[in-house]
Scaffold this active site. Structure first.
Site, PDB file in Angstrom:
ATOM      1  N   HIS A  47      -2.379   3.099   1.226  1.00 33.17           N
ATOM      2  CA  HIS A  47      -3.235   2.463   0.222  1.00 33.17           C
ATOM      3  C   HIS A  47      -4.362   3.408  -0.201  1.00 33.17           C
ATOM      4  CE1 HIS A  47      -5.198  -1.130  -1.639  1.00 33.17           C
ATOM      5  NE2 HIS A  47      -6.286  -0.429  -1.389  1.00 33.17           N
ATOM      6  N   GLU A  48      -5.087   3.945   0.769  1.00 38.09           N
ATOM      7  CA  GLU A  48      -6.214   4.812   0.448  1.00 38.09           C
ATOM      8  C   GLU A  48      -5.751   6.116  -0.203  1.00 38.09           C
ATOM      9  OE1 GLU A  48      -9.045   3.620   0.436  1.00 38.09           O
ATOM     10  OE2 GLU A  48      -8.745   1.859   1.702  1.00 38.09           O
ATOM     11  N   HIS A  72      -5.439   5.696  -3.899  1.00 34.74           N
ATOM     12  CA  HIS A  72      -6.703   5.953  -4.594  1.00 34.74           C
ATOM     13  C   HIS A  72      -6.950   7.463  -4.710  1.00 34.74           C
ATOM     14  CE1 HIS A  72      -8.054   1.877  -4.956  1.00 34.74           C
ATOM     15  NE2 HIS A  72      -8.144   1.662  -3.657  1.00 34.74           N
ATOM     16  N   HIS A 120      -4.887   9.103  -7.346  1.00 38.57           N
ATOM     17  CA  HIS A 120      -5.386   8.713  -8.666  1.00 38.57           C
ATOM     18  C   HIS A 120      -6.546   9.640  -9.050  1.00 38.57           C
ATOM     19  CE1 HIS A 120      -6.440   5.039 -11.443  1.00 38.57           C
ATOM     20  NE2 HIS A 120      -6.033   6.089 -12.123  1.00 38.57           N
TER      21      HIS A 120
END
Length: 773
Positions: A557-558, A561, A564
């Protein structure tokens, strides 16, 4: 506007708001999933991939630290001691004030007016570059003096940002720019989008109101911050214990804990005092056959004092007053203006569609719980399932991989991530040496993010092991944003006699960030992010860190980010990477979790494998997942109700609103004497946007099933995601990005029907963990 998520003093786990000058049930049902039977080939692990295993699994033996070179934090030569950070903040303040003055004088020259948007973005980046660094230091640095210096730098520059947020002069200059068609024509689409973001944020700061009303806006904003701080303190305040009779604990499933509790009661000859949230409370909720102790703990866990309720309702009222002051019907209307949802009505359409889809599954699960309760109590008819029955009749299962896996070490997971990114984007992770003084702790490892065509495109500093005085939880910090720098026109900046050394100090800090990339015009400031987690530290006795499955999910999940931030390389920092709409920013990170549903992707954790034979596998569905999802939808509805115009009604009662919503749209009846809303901390950080995580889950689920599920390592699909979504950061309308990615032009308008359509998409991800940001 200029008040960045860096100024999110009150709730670091809240979704990062994109400020502009900002910081910066019967037996468990088993389903069989068909997993195609063809062989899929994938790229072998590279030497750099294999080095990642040693880097994280044997950090003491790695050669990631340079014993010769020395520098300061993040490679800035001057940041070698706490005082240097304070000096940098002061130098940045001087230079920011001069740049502000340059912008204010822009009306004297058309050439300067053309540069206003660029200079506003430079001003934002100049401040955020230090604020974001200071935010990281104060959350991660182990030394008190560094933390104090970071706090000082942070507060100094945030105070100046607050001045810029309501600066009438800056607003008037931007107004001139956007009112001149000949200047607007010179702006690229990205520059124009950046200008509009600044404009909207200025308007949200009551910039065009008369002085008395602007002062009222400032006063209301201060009240909201103060009440928000009190609300979060109250939300984290332990609730009083409840009294449990030992006789009510007979037959506990956890016999060891049960015996200890009963012995304690006999020894003290008193009822047990059980604190909500304690291990004893959790055990009783999951394993006490008697209903009464579970009921008492549930009520105690969701209790509030009148003062705690009063603080929340005052916060909601002040927010509503602020919204009405600047001409909006409610705080929700004000907040949603620049989000994908646009209006509270559109959010309602989305939540209604999501409820309509989820309700049948949730009711089916609830019926199974009722059958279990009926059998347990030998009742003639189905009983009502109460809120305190949930964990007893359907104990939460920890997340698990879709296929059996050997223990996954931290290094193995990073190797898998690097291999996945190379398949999808032609990008990999490479261990890099860090100079003495470059990191804030020996645990921190530096990774280069390497594009096969452009070379290094950014850096990730991984601070992954738990230690004292380190911020808890998992988080992604954007310490430096991407932006183009060769067209800054620093030569046109103003100077001030006697401040030359400070100006040079700030310029030197920025110069370290700049790089010229192969095959791309211009000089760019490359992104730098930090990942913070609190995994167990490897040791000689225990060996490398082995991650639980939920920790693997968290890391993916991290890293969603982080990538991105790496791939969202724009010319303006205000729209780079994760600088995008609140209800869009979680899409890449949630999508990353979906890749862990694929055995093909999981095979990347095996360094010696280049093929995966996918066969039929079993997936055990959590029968209560739909109940939990429905409960989260209900919380999103509560958030909308609390931020509607009704918050200004003199008779507004947050507990009555909560009870009414539970009794009219909930699955289980409202429990009298409870007031969970005072512990719903996201009401502050996510005010009027709590729907965002559900919204991005729905989109991510559909993107996975329609784009990636069939062939998750296909390069063309990864490039499609990169080209249509990730590379644009917040520079394009999110609806346009989703529409292009999904090849669904009907979504492009982002209207009520588009919101309704997303609400209909089944949330198929069994991987999401609520509250991870």
């Amino acid at each position: 506007m200029l008040g960045r998520a860096a100024c999110k003093v009150l709730h670091r786990h809240a979704l990062k708001n994109p400020y502009r000058f900002r910081g910066c049930l019967v037996a468990q049902k088993e389903t069989t999933r068909q997993l195609a039977t063809h062989v899929q080939h994938h790229l072998p692990a590279s030497a750099d991939d294999r080095l990642l295993v040693d880097l994280f699994d044997q950090p003491g033996a790695s050669t990631s630290k340079s014993s010769f070179a020395s520098t300061g934090l993040f490679g800035h030569p001057t940041l070698t001691h706490p005082g240097a950070l304070i000096s940098l903040a002061e130098a940045t303040l001087v230079r920011a004030q001069l740049l502000t003055e340059r912008i204010l004088r822009a009306r004297e020259s058309r050439d300067e007016l053309v540069k206003v948007v660029k200079n506003l973005d430079r001003l934002s980046d100049m401040l955020c570059g230090v604020i974001d660094l200071a935010e990281l230091v104060r959350n991660a640095h182990p030394e008190r003096l560094w933390m104090e210096a970071a706090n000082h730098a942070y507060e100094t520059l945030c105070e100046f940002m607050n001045v810029l947020n309501t600066h009438v002069g800056l607003y008037e200059v931007l107004k001139v720019v956007l009112s001149d068609p000949s200047i607007v024509k010179t702006l690229s689409p990205e520059a124009y989008q950046t200008a509009l973001i600044f404009w909207r944020d200025f308007e949200k700061s009551a910039i065009d109101l008369p002085p008395a009303e602007r002062q009222k806006f400032v006063s209301l904003s201060s009240d909201i911050l103060s009440l928000g701080r009190q609300f979060l303190e109250n939300a984290n305040t332990p609730r009083p214990p409840t009294s449990i009779k030992a006789s009510h604990l007979a037959g506990l499933k956890d016999q060891g804990m049960g015996v200890r509790l009963q012995l304690q009661a006999r020894f003290t000859k008193k009822d047990l005092q059980v604190y909500p949230g304690s291990l004893q409370a959790q055990m009783i909720m999951r394993s006490a056959p008697e209903e009464e102790p579970r009921r008492r703990i549930y009520i105690a866990s969701n209790s509030s004092t009148p003062e705690q309720i009063s603080v929340l309702e005052a916060l909601l009222r002040k927010r509503a007053e602020l919204a009405q002051l600047i001409g909006r019907p409610s705080f929700a209307h004000l907040t949603l203006d620049d989000k994908m949802a646009k209006t509270p009505e559109n959010v309602s359409n989305f939540l209604d569609a999501l409820m309509d889809h989820t309700r049948p599954f949730a009711r089916r699960a609830l019926h199974t719980l009722a059958q279990r309760k009926q059998a347990h109590h030998n009742l003639p008819s189905l009983p009502v399932v109460q809120a305190w029955d949930r964990d007893f009749y359907c104990p939460p299962d920890p997340p698990a991989p879709p296929i059996p896996l050997p223990p996954l070490t931290l290094g193995t997971v990073f190797m898998g991530l690097s291999r996945l990114f190379r398949h999808l984007y032609g990008v990999s992770l490479r261990p890099a040496k860090s100079a003495s003084g470059e990191t804030w702790h020996a645990d921190v490892q530096k990774l280069e993010v390497v594009d096969e065509n452009q070379g290094i495109i950014g850096w990730i500093y991984a601070d992954l092991f738990a230690r004292r005085n380190k911020a808890s939880g998992a988080a992604h910090y954007t310490v430096r944003c991407s932006r183009r720098a060769d067209d800054d026109d620093e030569a046109g900046d103003l100077t001030l006699e006697g401040e030359g050394h400070r100006i040079q100090e700030s310029q030197a800090f920025e110069s370290v960030k700049r790089h010229r990339l192969p095959n791309q015009d211009g000089v760019y400031q490359l992104p730098l992010v930090v990942l913070l987690t609190e995994f167990a530290r490897p040791s000689i006795s225990r060996g490398p860190t082995v991650l639980e499955w939920y920790e693997v999910l968290t890391l993916f999940h991290e890293m969603g980010h982080a990538m991105h931030s790496m791939l969202g390389r724009t010319e303006y920092q205000n729209v780079s990477g994760t600088r995008c709409a609140t209800d869009f920013v979680e899409l890449p990170s949630i999508l990353m979790e979906h890749f862990l549903n694929s055995p093909t992707v999981l095979s990347l954790f095996d360094a010696d494998s280049t093929t995966t034979l996918r066969a039929t596998g079993n997936n055990h569905a959590d029968p209560c997942h739909s109940i939990d999802t429905y409960s989260q939808i209900l919380l999103a509805a509560v958030d909308q109700r609390y931020h509607s115009p009704s918050a200004l009604d003199p008779s507004f009662d947050s507990t009555a609103e909560l009870a009414n919503l539970h009794n009219t749209r909930g699955l289980m009846p409202y429990v009298p004497e409870t007031s969970f809303q005072t512990q719903f901390g996201h009401l502050f950080g996510y005010g009027a946007t709590y729907y965002s995580y559900l919204f991005d889950r729905a989109i991510a689920s559909r993107v996975w099933s329609k784009v990636f599920a069939e062939n998750p390592l296909d390069r063309s699909r990864g490039e499609r995601l990169r080209g249509e979504v990730l590379m644009h950061g917040g520079a394009r309308d999110p609806w346009h990005m989703v529409s292009a990615l999904m090849k669904m032009p009907e979504l492009e308008s982002g209207d009520a029907e588009a919101m309704r359509e997303v609400g209909k998409w089944r949330i198929e991800d069994e991987v999401g963990i609520s509250g991870r940001h």
